[in-house]
Design an enzyme around this catalytic site. Structure first.
Site, short mmCIF file in Angstrom:
data_model
loop_
_atom_site.label_atom_id
_atom_site.label_comp_id
_atom_site.label_asym_id
_atom_site.label_seq_id
_atom_site.Cartn_x
_atom_site.Cartn_y
_atom_site.Cartn_z
N HIS A 70 -2.36 2.54 -7.97
CA HIS A 70 -0.93 2.65 -7.70
C HIS A 70 -0.38 1.26 -7.38
CE1 HIS A 70 -2.11 6.80 -5.82
NE2 HIS A 70 -2.31 6.77 -7.12
N TYR A 133 -4.21 -0.48 6.32
CA TYR A 133 -3.38 -1.45 5.60
C TYR A 133 -2.01 -1.61 6.25
CZ TYR A 133 -2.02 2.85 3.03
OH TYR A 133 -1.62 4.12 2.68
#
Length: 484
Positions: A70, A133
């Protein structure tokens, strides 16, 4: 996992994709690391404008869990909290590196910075793998519509997954993403240009068109977006923008000395840039703002970027205030110019018109008076636009840059004489006068002008942009006026 590494960043084959070695300190009890330390990581190579606003954690219960490729409209910094992953990254930005692949294994001692538009995917190599993240934009359903994808199994990508995909746990969506040949490149971040109907705004539009960039540019003027009005900022989805080029300003320097002009000048030149700077800082947007030689009092014969601000009049004071406000935006360029000439009403056009009148015996105008004790260089807007794009394209260090034409320093009267000569060969029709003499009979207030407006160009030269000589530009400009 390797303990006691030195913090360092390593470039990959994908522009902007950086692998970081992280120092991990461990013993029999376990381990500890600084997962994110802005100052140290920027020093090691992290982009200075990466400013995370959200932290996410992905937990993978079993070995073999694989998450698809993605690409998202934000930058992210990915590290592992437990276990290890095999990662694959594919450049899905338009351009010559579209489809380029990089792979590596991440564990708690290795992390990666992924720039906007680079697709990423992971395969958990251990049970109970968790990676975390940081991202520099908040997730939203609206932004999800802008994601782009490519299939994990595309032979063209030739990703050598450690665990065959046939043995892995994948989502149905990831199984059905398009192959690279059918993948849609990530749309670039948009650029907003304010003050688009002014001389510089027109030049920026012309250059964007010349370079085939109009599809990612939006243009507005005060009738569409008054950037000095806080209530108008919800007209834009700021998450779509990467750059704002502020070409808007109040430039009627004498009118700025009146009560009405003073208020309007402060709104446009100080309040507006302050609001833009705050908005750009909040959304991680780069702000380009145009300044003026009027922020100096002109006592120095040559002005470097580091000279203390010392404006004389209202216009200069508001421009100085705008500069200070813009400096509060982490990613900013203040581009300081003087004596601007472009497509619109300006000194050169006025002088060319007067030269033709003086050359016409039927007109009755024989001579014009022009100030001879203010010294500087013309700045043509095509060079300003080129310089701004050079700063952006070259990722020049943020800060203030002087940007004028190069060449000799001249007075307004000397420039006028050259315009007269080039237009009608009648330079002797220009009579030089002092500023005091010129404004002696002025009906309204007159703004004080800096005597010396010469801006030092060493810094802009050092980043690789050399403005053309203003006299060469002047000849071309007047030729084009005649042709129009």
């Amino acid at each position: 996992m390797e303990f006691e590494k030195d913090l360092r960043a390593e470039e990959t084959g994908i522009p902007g994709l950086l692998v970081f070695d992280l120092p991990v300190h461990g013993d029999a009890r376990g381990w500890f690391k600084e997962n994110w330390q802005r100052a140290k990581m920027v020093a090691a190579g992290m982009p200075a404008d990466f400013r995370p606003v959200q932290n996410n954690v992905s937990f993978n219960a079993e070995r073999g869990v694989t998450r698809g490729i993605h690409a998202e409209p934000w930058n992210k910094f990915i590290s592992v909290a437990a276990g290890s992953v095999f990662g694959a990254w594919v450049d899905l930005r338009p351009g010559k590196t579209f489809g380029r692949v990089f792979t590596c294994t991440l564990d708690p001692s290795r992390a990666i910075y992924v720039p906007r538009g680079v697709g990423n995917s992971f395969q958990a190599l251990e049970d109970g793998t968790a990676y975390t993240y940081l991202v520099d934009a908040h997730w939203s359903a609206e932004l999800k519509k802008t994601y782009t994808f490519v299939n994990l199994a595309d032979p063209e990508l030739a990703i050598e997954w450690p665990i065959p995909l046939s043995e892995c746990t994948l989502s149905e969506a990831d199984k059905n993403h398009p192959m690279l040949a059918g993948a849609i490149p990530m749309a670039p971040e948009r650029t907003l240009v304010t003050g688009c109907n002014g001389q510089l705004g027109r030049a920026v539009r012309a250059l964007a068109e010349e370079r085939g960039l109009l599809g990612s540019f939006d243009f507005c003027d005060i009738d569409e977006f008054d950037f000095s009005d806080p209530a108008q900022y919800d007209r834009y989805d700021w998450s779509l923008y990467g750059t704002v080029i502020n070409c808007g300003a109040y430039t009627a320097v004498d009118r700025a000395e009146t009560p009405e002009g003073r208020a309007a000048c402060w709104r446009a030149n100080a309040t507006g840039p302050a609001l833009l700077a705050r908005t750009c800082a909040e959304h991680g947007i780069m702000l380009v703002h145009v300044s003026s030689d009027y922020v100096f009092d002109g006592t120095a014969e040559n002005h470097g970027e580091g000279e203390d601000l010392s404006p004389l009049g209202v216009y200069g004071q508001t421009k100085a205030a705008g500069d200070l406000a813009v400096a509060g935006c982490p990613a900013h360029y203040v581009v300081r110019s003087s004596w601007v000439i472009g497509d619109g009403k300006n000194f050169v056009r006025t002088m060319a018109g007067l030269a033709r009148r003086c050359a016409d015996p039927a007109d009755g105008l024989e001579r014009v008076t022009v100030v001879d004790d203010q010294l500087g260089r013309l700045t043509f807007t095509d060079q300003m636009a080129e310089g701004i794009f050079a700063l952006l394209d070259g990722h020049a260090p943020y800060g203030t840059y002087n940007l004028t034409g190069s060449g000799r320093v001249a007075s307004w009267a000397q420039i006028a004489r050259e315009v007269f000569e080039l237009t009608c060969g009648n330079g002797d029709a220009v009579t030089p006068v002092t500023t005091a003499e010129y404004y002696a009979s002025a009906a309204g207030p007159v703004s004080p002008r800096p005597v010396h407006s010469d801006l030092d160009l060493s810094k802009i030269h050092a980043v690789g942009f050399s403005p053309r000589d203003w006299e060469d530009e002047l000849r071309e400009y007047l030729f084009n006026l005649e042709e129009a």
